[in-house]
Design an enzyme around this catalytic site. Structure first.
Site, short mmCIF file in Angstrom:
data_model
loop_
_atom_site.label_atom_id
_atom_site.label_comp_id
_atom_site.label_asym_id
_atom_site.label_seq_id
_atom_site.Cartn_x
_atom_site.Cartn_y
_atom_site.Cartn_z
N ASN A 7 0.75 -1.19 -0.20
CA ASN A 7 -0.04 -0.09 -0.07
C ASN A 7 0.76 1.39 0.15
OD1 ASN A 7 -1.78 2.03 0.52
ND2 ASN A 7 -2.75 1.14 2.17
N ARG A 91 -2.73 -2.19 -3.26
CA ARG A 91 -3.74 -1.41 -3.34
C ARG A 91 -3.67 -0.11 -3.98
NH1 ARG A 91 -5.33 3.71 -0.41
NH2 ARG A 91 -7.39 3.77 0.08
N HIS A 180 -12.69 3.38 0.81
CA HIS A 180 -12.72 2.49 1.75
C HIS A 180 -13.15 1.14 1.16
CE1 HIS A 180 -12.78 5.73 4.88
NE2 HIS A 180 -11.55 5.45 4.83
N ARG A 241 -12.00 15.96 7.93
CA ARG A 241 -12.85 16.47 6.91
C ARG A 241 -14.35 16.47 7.08
NH1 ARG A 241 -11.27 11.16 4.22
NH2 ARG A 241 -9.10 11.56 3.19
N GLU A 385 -8.15 -4.67 5.47
CA GLU A 385 -7.79 -4.62 4.09
C GLU A 385 -6.56 -5.40 3.53
OE1 GLU A 385 -8.97 -0.32 3.25
OE2 GLU A 385 -8.42 -0.14 5.47
#
Ligand code: ADP
Length: 398
Positions: A7, A91, A180, A241, A385
């Site tokens: 990743n 990823r 995600h 955010r 993940e």
């Protein structure tokens, strides 16, 4: 077969080597500060001591090479040679509308990653560099791209279209993609298994509540809707955010504060969310500590956070005309019983009954937190993940 999962971020690289015979992690690690002063590799071989390498790494090619060296190191390594790596799963953030499933990296895949640089400006360039670094270090090894946007690929137009002139969708592919995705795919699938639901038609809502946060609705593991949009800025209130807001706020604030749109977007991405609302921290633990001291602004922030998640859950119940299970995952979702309880308190009308003892006890482990009588099953299920990427990679190279 061993699968290496990579990743790559703009200055970082996370990796795991997974033995897919039993899905155990043989080694994992992190490279930080690639291309900047103080580059550091922290390698954690399972069952052995941590191994730290501090050496200049001017780019991802060097970082990948150092990771492979660590994996085969006679003392700190876990394999004898890179021949023991069956394939590499990467990823990759954004595939636009081109790929809706994981796939073998080809020239066309690399073209798509490049075409989506402006949709994922921080991640896609780093993802491509990571792939090319592996190609250079291990020629002939199969590389698989596992897209963060793939899960959202099954959404229908009614869920992914924005109510703006059609030409912007046609010319620039402006639509909801969702992010995600690997986490939502993994957690929705595992929830179906864990809760003993029908794999073809179970209606599941996954709340991925970390520093970044998103929520998805899926039927039989296929995404129906998800809260992040063209970019990860839309949807829930996050650590830094803003999530949803009236787009006219941008112009209004730009005029008053004499800021450009990109400066304002920086505020919405990095200085908003619970950090901006509370002025305290982007970390929920700090926020809760302030709530407990009686800080009203912290309380309003936490209430707004839980309320936003609850509103999304309600809308997804409507989107699917029901829900069989709700799953909580990621930093907040896996670890914080209080926030889960705040969110779930909005759903008595759905017949949700929380088992308070089970909820309190569920910290970073898979657990049912609803009572036996609850009409909707509620679970805490840690996301993984890397394992999801490794599984997709194995399926494509077997
Ligand atoms: P990301 O992958 O988006 O960076 P994570 O899923 O690792 O984020 O989640 C990190 C966040 O989880 C932290 O910002 C922290 O606020 C929150 N978190 C971790 N543990 C707890 C806890 N026990 N209670 C509340 N929040 C927590």
């Amino acid at each position: 077969m061993n699968i290496l999962v990579l990743n790559c971020g703009s200055s970082s690289l996370k990796y795991q080597l997974i033995n897919m015979d039993d899905e155990s992690v043989i080694a994992k690690g992190l490279v930080e500060r690639i291309g900047i002063e103080g580059s550091i590799l922290t390698h954690k071989p399972t069952g052995k001591d941590k191994y730290v390498v501090e050496t200049p790494m001017k780019d991802h090619n060097i970082a990948v090479k150092l990771v492979l060296d660590a994996l085969v190191d006679p003392e700190h390594g876990v394999i004898k040679s890179t021949d023991e790596i069956g394939a590499v799963g990467h990823r990759v953030l954004h595939a636009g509308e081109a790929y809706k499933e994981s796939c073998l990296v080809t020239e066309d895949v690399k073209r798509v990653i490049k075409e989506c640089f402006d949709l994922g400006p921080l991640h896609n360039p780093a993802n491509l560099i990571g792939i090319e670094a592996v190609e250079a270090a291990m020629p002939g090894k199969k590389n698989i791209a596992v897209w963060d946007t793939a899960f959202g690929g099954t959404m229908e137009p009614k869920a992914y279209l924005y109510a703006i002139p059609r030409e912007y969708y046609e010319k620039y592919h402006v639509r909801r993609y969702g992010f995600h995705g690997t986490s939502h795919m993994f957690v929705s699938g595992e929830t179906i298994k864990f809760a003993g639901l029908n794999k073809d038609n179970a209606k599941v809502i996954v709340c991925h509540l970390g520093n970044g946060a998103s929520i998805s609705a899926s039927i039989g593991g296929k995404c129906v809707d998800t809260s992040m949009g063209l970019t990860p800025l839309e949807g829930l209130i996050m650590g830094t955010r803003s999530g949803d807001l009236d787009p006219a706020i941008l112009e209004y604030l730009c005029n008053h504060e004499n800021m450009t749109i990109s400066e304002m977007l920086n505020v919405l991405n990095k200085k908003s969310g619970i950090l901006g609302m509370s002025g305290i921290s982007s970390d929920f633990r700090d926020l809760i500590a302030e709530v407990d001291k009686g800080n009203q602004i912290a309380k309003d922030t936490l209430d707004a956070y839980a309320y936003r998640v609850a509103k999304y859950i309600g809308s997804y119940v409507a989107a699917m005309n029901g829900v069989d299970a709700i799953a909580f995952t990621a930093g907040v979702g896996e670890n914080n019983a209080r926030i889960r309880k705040m969110i779930l308190s909005y759903f008595n009308y759905l017949g949700i009954e929380v088992d308070d003892a089970a909820n309190e006890a569920a910290v970073g482990e898979t657990k049912m937190i609803s009572t036996a009588d609850s009409k909707v099953k509620v679970v805490v299920l840690p996301t993984n993940e890397e394992l999801a990427i490794a599984r997709d990679t194995l399926a494509l190279v077997k």
